[in-house]
Enzyme design. Structure first.
Site, PDB file in Angstrom:
ATOM      1  N   HIS A 102      63.907   7.004  48.609  1.00 23.41           N
ATOM      2  CA  HIS A 102      64.821   6.115  49.313  1.00 23.41           C
ATOM      3  C   HIS A 102      64.555   6.146  50.815  1.00 23.41           C
ATOM      4  O   HIS A 102      64.357   7.222  51.402  1.00 23.41           O
ATOM      5  CB  HIS A 102      66.270   6.546  49.047  1.00 23.41           C
ATOM      6  CG  HIS A 102      67.291   5.862  49.888  1.00 23.41           C
ATOM      7  ND1 HIS A 102      68.105   6.527  50.786  1.00 23.41           N
ATOM      8  CD2 HIS A 102      67.632   4.546  49.981  1.00 23.41           C
ATOM      9  CE1 HIS A 102      68.904   5.663  51.376  1.00 23.41           C
ATOM     10  NE2 HIS A 102      68.633   4.455  50.913  1.00 23.41           N
ATOM     11  N   SER A 103      64.502   4.974  51.441  1.00 22.93           N
ATOM     12  CA  SER A 103      64.505   4.824  52.893  1.00 22.93           C
ATOM     13  C   SER A 103      63.361   5.598  53.550  1.00 22.93           C
ATOM     14  O   SER A 103      62.194   5.341  53.270  1.00 22.93           O
ATOM     15  CB  SER A 103      65.875   5.259  53.432  1.00 22.93           C
ATOM     16  OG  SER A 103      66.055   4.873  54.774  1.00 22.93           O
ATOM     17  N   ARG A 104      63.654   6.555  54.413  1.00 20.01           N
ATOM     18  CA  ARG A 104      62.591   7.342  55.056  1.00 20.01           C
ATOM     19  C   ARG A 104      61.752   8.056  54.004  1.00 20.01           C
ATOM     20  O   ARG A 104      60.533   8.185  54.155  1.00 20.01           O
ATOM     21  CB  ARG A 104      63.196   8.352  56.023  1.00 20.01           C
ATOM     22  CG  ARG A 104      62.159   9.196  56.784  1.00 20.01           C
ATOM     23  CD  ARG A 104      62.843  10.210  57.695  1.00 20.01           C
ATOM     24  NE  ARG A 104      61.882  10.927  58.524  1.00 20.01           N
ATOM     25  CZ  ARG A 104      61.270  12.058  58.152  1.00 20.01           C
ATOM     26  NH1 ARG A 104      61.519  12.578  56.959  1.00 20.01           N
ATOM     27  NH2 ARG A 104      60.422  12.653  58.979  1.00 20.01           N
ATOM     28  N   HIS A 266      72.613  -0.155  52.006  1.00 21.28           N
ATOM     29  CA  HIS A 266      71.389   0.642  52.111  1.00 21.28           C
ATOM     30  C   HIS A 266      71.360   1.790  51.105  1.00 21.28           C
ATOM     31  O   HIS A 266      70.305   2.118  50.567  1.00 21.28           O
ATOM     32  CB  HIS A 266      71.269   1.176  53.544  1.00 21.28           C
ATOM     33  CG  HIS A 266      70.023   1.960  53.800  1.00 21.28           C
ATOM     34  ND1 HIS A 266      68.767   1.459  53.566  1.00 21.28           N
ATOM     35  CD2 HIS A 266      69.848   3.238  54.278  1.00 21.28           C
ATOM     36  CE1 HIS A 266      67.858   2.373  53.900  1.00 21.28           C
ATOM     37  NE2 HIS A 266      68.483   3.451  54.310  1.00 21.28           N
TER      38      HIS A 266
END
Length: 291
Positions: A102-104, A266
């Site tokens: 997820h994300s970073r 997000h």
């Protein structure tokens, strides 16, 4: 909602200690899960139990949760996560594995898979794929800013103390990406530790400093070009502003990357969106969707 069904895992390699949670059967498909910036492995508490037939190990990345902090002369540049990803896999005895991120963590996973495509079977990414690229001419300013920020966040200073657990949860709910009370609660439970007068965050403050260097457009494309495994990417309708539009030109020509936009914010994998993600990612990670 309670979060059960996992076991705590402690991984050691290269004098590093990584904490993790493990779900599923050891006989299942091997999957490492990578969380986002300032989160921890509890990020997968809702999604992981829905992924049947998978041996899922979710890591606390360096500087996060209960894992080690990098030494005073080290950085948290995104590509440096690759060593820890491979180190964790080696500690588990995994030669080949898939990544759920997820994300970073999704960006770190893409970089690791691009550098070592022979190790990664599949990539299942949530609201993240590539870092914002920088122009070559920006390099001096990027370095100067990073050094200044590293100095600021390396100074030993009294951290903010939350008198109660509820206060820390409220702060996490109202962070950069708003979270539900449950999602903020599980991240906070793992992300804080007792201190005089209450609780403080476990995260390394130096995570707030920017990278000492950033990939340029050509470098980003080079990593993407080496992704020879199937990739599925979930983008949140209410996720990072502009991400969906920014990725359109990046994805051109990459037929192995399949994208699906899903409703949610997000952290949609920690909210109601988890069911849809599990339905799409589950067969994929088990290899049932391979053609």
């Amino acid at each position: 909602m309670k979060h059960t069904g996992y076991s705590e895992v402690h991984l050691e390699f290269d004098s590093k200690a990584i904490a993790a949670r493990q779900w599923g059967s050891v006989e299942g498909e091997r999957v490492l899960a990578l969380h986002g910036w300032l989160d921890n492995c509890a990020s997968f508490d809702r999604l992981a139990p829905m992924l049947k037939g998978i041996n899922l190990v979710a890591l606390d990345m360096a500087g996060h949760g209960r894992s080690y902090h990098r030494s005073s002369d080290a950085n948290y540049n995104i590509w440096e996560e690759t060593e820890d990803i491979l180190g964790a896999a080696e500690a588990l005895g995994w030669r080949k594995f898939s990544l759920l991120a997820h994300s970073r963590g999704a960006i770190a996973g893409m970089i690791a898979a691009g550098a070592f495509p022979g190790r990664v079977k599949r990539l299942a990414l949530i609201d993240g794929l590539v870092p914002p690229s920088a122009e070559d001419a920006q390099a001096p300013d990027i370095l100067a800013r990073a050094i200044a920020q590293r100095a600021r966040y390396s100074v030993v200073r009294k951290p903010r103390v939350y008198r109660t657990f509820a206060q820390a949860v409220e702060a996490r709910m109202n962070g950069m990406f708003p979270l539900s009370a449950w999602a903020a609660g599980v991240l906070t439970e793992r992300g804080i530790r007792p201190a005089d007068g209450g609780f403080i965050w476990r995260n390394d403050p130096r995570l707030m400093a920017s990278s000492t260097a950033k990939l340029n457009g050509a470098q980003v494309r080079a990593f993407l070009s080496r992704l020879n495994m199937p990739v599925r990417l979930v983008l949140a309708e209410g996720g990072i502003e502009g991400m969906i539009e920014r990725l359109h030109p990046v994805l051109k020509g990459h037929k192995n990357i399949t994208v699906q936009v899903m409703p949610g914010s997000h952290h949609l994998h920690m909210e109601a969106g988890a069911e849809g993600i599990a339905a799409w990612f589950g067969p994929f990670l088990r290899g049932e969707a391979d053609s």
